[in-house]
Design a protein around this motif. Structure first.
Motif: not given
Length: 165
Positions: A101-106, A131-137
């Motif tokens: 997986l690439d990116g943040p995880f709940v 938050s994640c989208s705004s950070a570029g994720d």
């Protein structure tokens, strides 16, 4: 067999999904450990979450010390209802269980039983996504398990999460 791994891909970096106003959200911080532990204990049945308050404290402490991945404080939120903590979403930088997986995880999303039906889960999910989208994720993922309620499955679907195969 359906996958227990769900993910949402954001349309483009910098184009966050909109949020809704249900519940008052505050960024998560370590000063909230005790409130978060009590909320975690109340939100899950013992066979799914913590068996007792000491177990809940251990789980929350392990979350803050990175046992489940590096906590993303910018994407982890605490919801309040009637002046008290009522729900939380905990997001880490990457899944420690899923190398691909690439990116943040709940790692957790929970709402106190008395606050369910108020839209807090949706607000928490949307806030983390924004938050994640705004950070570029580009992607946010999570896993569902045997203890995941039908309501939670419905929420994830309405938020746009889909099964990864």
């Amino acid at each position: 067999m359906p996958s227990d791994l769900l993910s949402i891909t954001f349309p483009a970096a910098g184009e966050p999904p909109s949020t809704d106003p249900a519940g008052h959200l505050t960024p998560l911080d370590q000063s909230q450990r005790e409130d978060l532990s009590r909320l975690y204990l109340a939100s899950y049945p013992p066979q799914v979450g913590a068996a007792d308050l000491d177990d809940a404290r251990r789980e929350i402490d392990e979350t803050f010390t990175g046992q489940f991945g590096t906590l993303r404080f910018d994407a982890s939120w605490l919801a309040h209802a009637c002046g008290r903590p009522a729900g939380a979403i905990l997001v880490v930088e990457r899944s420690i269980w899923d190398d691909h997986l690439d990116g943040p995880f709940v790692i957790d999303l929970f709402v106190h039983p008395e606050a369910r039906g108020l839209g807090l889960g949706r607000s928490l999910g949307l806030a983390a996504m924004k938050s994640c989208s705004s950070a570029g994720d580009r992607q946010l993922s999570l896993r569902v398990g045997d203890g995941t309620s039908a309501t939670a499955h419905g929420l994830y679907g309405r938020l746009g999460f889909v099964e990864l195969t």
